[in-house]
Enzyme design. Structure first.
Site, short mmCIF file in Angstrom:
data_model
loop_
_atom_site.label_atom_id
_atom_site.label_comp_id
_atom_site.label_asym_id
_atom_site.label_seq_id
_atom_site.Cartn_x
_atom_site.Cartn_y
_atom_site.Cartn_z
N SER C 45 0.80 -1.29 0.00
CA SER C 45 0.04 0.02 0.10
C SER C 45 0.83 1.33 -0.19
CB SER C 45 -0.97 0.09 1.12
OG SER C 45 -1.58 -1.11 1.13
N ALA C 46 2.01 1.26 0.33
CA ALA C 46 3.17 2.30 0.13
C ALA C 46 2.61 3.37 1.12
CB ALA C 46 3.22 2.69 -1.42
N HIS C 49 2.56 4.26 8.16
CA HIS C 49 1.17 4.18 9.01
C HIS C 49 1.69 4.88 10.18
CE1 HIS C 49 -1.26 1.14 7.17
NE2 HIS C 49 0.17 0.49 6.60
N ILE C 333 7.69 -9.65 8.32
CA ILE C 333 7.58 -8.07 8.39
C ILE C 333 6.47 -7.90 7.26
CG2 ILE C 333 8.90 -5.96 8.16
CD1 ILE C 333 10.20 -7.68 10.03
N CYS C 400 4.73 9.18 -21.74
CA CYS C 400 3.56 8.98 -20.67
C CYS C 400 4.08 9.79 -19.79
CB CYS C 400 2.93 7.78 -20.38
SG CYS C 400 2.10 7.12 -21.99
N CYS C 435 0.13 4.20 -21.26
CA CYS C 435 0.14 3.13 -22.12
C CYS C 435 0.83 2.02 -21.94
CB CYS C 435 0.96 3.83 -23.43
SG CYS C 435 2.69 3.65 -23.30
N CYS C 440 7.51 2.61 -25.29
CA CYS C 440 8.96 2.90 -24.89
C CYS C 440 9.41 1.68 -24.81
CB CYS C 440 9.00 3.70 -23.63
SG CYS C 440 8.33 2.96 -22.08
#
Lengths: 140, 410, 477
Positions: C45-46, C49, C333, C400, C435, C440
């Site tokens: 989820s990046a 917390h 972890i 992009c 894209c 690329c």
């Protein structure tokens, strides 16, 4: 290697391999490939001869229908490898018999073209009655 | 500078030539690739140019005719140049290795950036994300421009023209194409391409089918396909596993309008391109759009035709300004999805392009001005994959505020 | 002979290795994949917390709150994108409100600063697009977002710049004791180390078993996500959680540091540690719950979907201990592992010292790494200076995400060096846009082939057999 699917319509088929013709009295339904309109064509065959064509909107459609039932042909577009290791776009400058497409590819695959190449250059000649010409340029 | 054209594909080149022929000299084409021609360079198949030149050309040949003209006319071109931003007052920011980041103030801009393929990401196909999943156009680039095979056992999802063309192309190069799956009950590609790219080679076209799962850890090892019901939901009992090393996607094209958005140009939610008038002028006066950045075309011939309109109109705008003599909104009934242009601002003959939402047989295309039918045309068959056009004569526009395009029973 | 071998180059191993780089010791990282940050670190989820989730007194609670406080400094030093955007746990009814109040109490006990329960009016002021049905929320101003692989790549790079070695494609197949040292074997190679740190993520239990520790197991838990176009990144500014229930923590909606909108994760226990497949049920679940959180989520703007696996430990808490002399586990972890990672590194190094690690800190350690995003962040004038020196920075490869050839070259030549398409993508964002690499990738394959001196058809997506091309044209019989 993939095989040409000559037997697409197994129930009603009319085609020719080499000199041999398969004679049927039938109606064949075709999609015209001459232009992007893609007209639905109906071809009446009697004793292997085209006796009526309908559905076409132009003269070229009629020619296509006739040819498709007697001697189907295709323009082959592909690439030829150049000496720099990158491909160049090519085509047969006229249609070749449909059943020869993969044989055309075999000849084309063996060829390595030297540079420069210009649009229209003949890179291979006499390939089933057609020349293989470049459709793009490189190294000019 | 008078005119900046963004994109050196068929639309950009055609627009540039038309503007030049209308008297504009102070102009430049900005092209991100290292050569002109745009996507046509990799479209090595034939079928281009029948309308425009009366002969059947391949993509590179068609592009070459325009490139030659651009060179002959000495129209300035900056290659390897990517436009980063356009502002509402027509300031263009671009970058390339020689000039670095630079700006140009233009009197007029023609947008001709083309379109991109819808990606796998947008499809939410279940399963893994291994190597071997490509859009058909990417595969086309690998095969035709680079000389490499992105795969040898292929399943294609989507029956757009590039997918059909690549089915044949990869077959010619020795790959086995197992199936083309199409979610809809009809193909999105041209009938001739189904004939000569699939039927010629015995490649099955599975209508109302989709890929429900991708398998493989490092490289694709197979896909699961299934039939879909009338709501396009997969019928799980029809699941079928096809071993393959490649999944190609040909699931639609989207006009690339990020720059248009940054300029604040209003876009159509249906075409994803700019909302334009008959001159292809966008909501910002002096900014024009043409080609696949405006709406996705099936035929490059019509791209060129449209670009000529944009090029001429941009020239007129630069020379005299542009005055509106009327204001007519073009609307559709839903069976017709959209029209281009979306509005008419000048009393003159206008060719209107449109696309239908489904396959319909034996229909009439009726154009209403209020209660009156001002135009009517019968069609045996219309399909979403094939763009239609009609010519509205000047007199049909008279007194109209709104023209409604309807598809009605013949 | 190494002083310390760290097994696993996820965010845990990377932060530990960087911590060890401060010492006068010979350290190596062993990673089974072709790049760092490819396991649980790749897809989560990046989120940093705030620290109100974990039970009071747990290692998770302690290290989360500590790590969260350290994250700003770490990301500054490493030039990693970090944004203290704050988080909201939204509630829809009285029961949720009760839970939210409990969460606040727990957060306060854990030492989370600034927690507040807010009412509907304030919630809507903070997030105008929040669902009409939301009635209250827990506001955590210390919540933040960070890019997990950006952090990991930067931490490994910084460790390498300070002398740490990285061995990729080193899949540990066995560990043997040789006197007081450990011999760590892969299929083709073996190395010797005095201390071993097990940061092997999903496979940490397998590694622990190699030294006779079978006190825990790691159970993969699937988490699917849907990522939306940057157009949608501004829909919310805070990370929006649902109130946790018996059914789990639910689907969150969050902006990412790169400006996209992230929704997910699902939570399903599975058996296969390598099965990172997405499912149609998962997509349906995400779409349903995310749509409940906000007024509307434009899933039509989806650019990709993906699946990550959480390394869920059997104890319910992080498993950080020393089961054998000289061997330390940093296992189990799962969330909030990313948030805790800087604190986990310190904690592990503390345990290492207890085990006798006594190397001195070295003066030469440089904690700063030039940001991988320095070109993007530069002014136009600065960019033009860079382009003048190296024209490759004037050539856009990924249209992009606007990535230049210069940035791609640096990704290939800067520690830890990218050697495959995904590696370049994680370092530069090339191919991450709308894209999804359609335009690329043929160019990037060419650049990789040229720079690595390998044939075009040998370039892979992510190492191993993940070849982009399977051969040349013209080879059909």
């Amino acid at each position: 290697m993939a095989q040409l699917n000559a037997k697409r319509q197994p129930a009603k088929i009319y085609f020719r391999i080499g000199e041999r013709s398969y004679d049927y009295n039938m109606t064949r339904e075709l999609t015209c490939i001459v232009c992007p309109m893609g007209c639905s064509l109906k071809v009446e065959l009697t004793d292997g001869k085209v006796t009526a064509i309908s559905g076409n909107t132009c003269k070229r459609g009629e020619e296509y229908a006739e040819n498709e039932c007697t001697n189907p042909q295709r323009t082959v577009t592909t690439t030829i490898m150049c000496e720099d290791g990158a491909p160049i776009a090519v085509k047969t400058d006229r249609p070749v018999p449909k059943e020869k497409i993969f044989e055309v590819m075999k000849l084309v695959n063996k060829k390595v073209a030297s540079l420069p190449v210009s649009v229209g250059d003949v890179l291979l000649d006499d390939v089933f009655g057609s020349n293989i010409v470049a459709t793009a340029s490189r190294g000019e | 500078m008078d005119l900046v054209i963004i994109g050196g594909g068929p639309a950009g080149m055609s627009a540039a030539i038309a503007a030049y022929e209308s008297g504009i000299r102070d102009m430049v084409i900005l092209e991100r690739d290292e050569s002109l021609g745009g996507i046509l360079q990799q479209c090595i198949h034939n079928g281009f140019g029948l309308h425009k030149f009366g002969e059947e050309l391949t993509g590179p040949e068609y592009a070459w005719r325009y490139e030659k003209k651009v060179r002959e006319l000495n129209i300035p071109v900056k290659l390897g140049t990517m436009v980063l931003d356009i502002t509402e007052d027509k300031v263009i920011t671009a970058t390339n290795p020689e000039d670095g980041i630079f700006t140009i103030e233009a009197k007029a801009i023609i947008l001709a950036m083309g379109c991109r393929e819808r990606s796998k990401g947008a499809l939410n196909i279940a399963g893994s994300r291994p190597a071997g999943i490509y859009s058909a156009g990417t595969a086309q680039k690998y095969v035709n421009m680079k000389g490499y095979m992105p795969g040898k056992n292929v399943v294609i999802l989507g029956s757009g023209d590039i997918g059909l063309i690549m089915a044949r192309r990869m077959t010619l190069e020795g790959a086995k194409v197992h199936a083309v799956c199409e979610l809809m009950p009809y193909s999105g590609g041209l009938a001739r391409n189904i004939e000569q790219c699939l039927n010629d080679f015995g490649i099955p076209l599975k209508l109302s089918h989709t890929v429900v799962e991708i398998h493989g850890k490092e490289r694709v090892t197979g896909v699961t396909i299934a039939k879909v019901d009338e709501n396009r939901k997969p019928i799980l009992e029809t699941k079928e596993y096809i071993p393959c090393d490649t999944l190609l996607l040909s699931v639609g094209l989207i006009p690339e309008n990020e720059l248009s958005k940054s300029a604040g140009i209003s876009l159509s939610t249906i075409t994803s391109g700019a909302d334009v008038d008959q001159d292809r002028q966008t909501s910002i006066p002096g900014i024009f759009a043409c080609g696949n950045v405006l709406h996705v075309h099936d035929l490059v011939d019509f791209v060129s035709e449209e670009a000529e309109i944009a090029g001429k109109s941009a020239a007129l705008y630069i020379q005299n300004g542009k005055e509106n003599t009327c204001s007519i909104a073009l609307e559709t009934d839903g069976k017709i999805r959209y029209t281009v242009p979306q509005r008419i601002t000048e009393n003159k003959d206008v060719k209107v392009y449109f696309r239908v939402a489904d396959v319909f047989k034996n229909v009439k295309i009726n154009v209403y001005s209020g209660e009156n039918v001002v135009f009517s045309k019968r069609k045996q068959k219309v399909a979403p994959g094939e763009m239609e056009s009609i010519l509205l004569k000047k007199e049909m526009l008279e007194g109209a505020e709104k023209l409604t395009f309807k598809l009605e029973e013949a | 002979m190494y002083d310390v071998a760290v097994i696993g180059a996820g965010v845990t191993g990377a932060m530990i290795a960087r911590g060890l780089a401060k010492y006068d010791a010979k350290v190596c990282i062993l990673e089974k994949a072709n790049d760092v940050a490819t396991g649980a670190t790749r897809a989560n989820s990046a989120i940093v917390h705030a620290g109100f989730d974990a039970k009071e007194g747990s290692l998770k609670a302690k290290l989360n709150v500590e790590g969260s406080k350290m994250m700003k400094k770490v990301t500054d030093e490493l030039g990693v994108k970090y944004k203290n955007n704050g988080s909201l746990v939204i509630g829809f009814n009285d029961e949720d409100r009760k839970t939210i109040e409990e969460l606040k109490k727990r957060g306060d006990a854990n030492g989370v600063e600034g927690l507040r329960v807010i009412d509907a009016a304030e919630l809507r002021e903070l997030e105008p697009n929040i669902s009409e049905n939301a009635t209250c929320a827990l506001y955590a101003p210390t919540g933040a977002i960070v890019c997990p692989y950006d952090l990991t790549i930067a931490a490994v790079g910084n460790a390498m710049d300070n002398g740490v070695e990285l061995k990729l494609n080193f899949k540990v197949t066995g560990i043997e004791k040789d006197g007081s040292d450990y011999v760590i074997k892969s299929e083709n190679e073996q190395i010797k180390a005095h201390y071993v740190i097990n940061a092997a993520g999903l496979f940490a239990d397998d590694i622990a078993k190699m030294v006779g520790d079978d006190s825990f197991s790691i159970n993969p838990r699937r988490g699917e996500y849907i990522l939306l176009d940057k157009e949608c990144g501004g829909l919310v500014s805070h990370t929006i959680f649902r109130t946790p229930s018996k059914m789990g923590k639910g689907i969150l909606v969050s902006p990412t540091v790169d400006g996209n909108l992230l929704t997910g994760p699902t939570s399903v226990d599975i058996a296969d540690k390598e099965d990172n497949t997405t499912t149609s049920e998962g997509f349906a679940h995400i779409i349903k719950e995310a749509s409940e959180n906000l007024k509307a989520v434009p899933f039509g703007k989806t650019i990709t979907s993906f699946c990550g696996l959480r390394a869920t430990g059997s104890t319910g808490d992080f498993i950080i201990n020393s089961p054998k002399a000289g061997f330390i586990n940093a296992a189990g972890i799962e969330s909030p592992g990313l948030s805790a990672s800087p604190a986990i590194a310190e904690y592990v190094i503390g345990l290492l010292k207890e085990q006798g690690f006594n190397a001195a800190q070295k003066d030469s350690f440089n904690p700063v790494r030039r940001s991988a995003h320095y070109f993007k962040d530069a002014s136009v004038e600065e960019k033009n200076e860079i382009i003048k020196k190296n024209p490759a920075f004037g050539r856009i490869v990924c249209r992009c995400e606007i990535v230049t050839e210069g940035e791609i070259l640096e990704a290939i030549h800067t520690n830890p060096k990218a050697t495959d398409l995904d590696g370049v993508k994680r370092r530069t964002r090339s191919g991450m846009g709308r894209c999804q690499s359609g335009f690329c990738s043929p160019y990037i394959v060419e650049i990789l082939s040229r720079e690595l001196g390998i044939p075009y058809e040998c370039v892979t997506k992510s190492g191993g057999e993940s070849y982009i091309n399977v051969g040349k044209t013209k080879e059909a019989e």
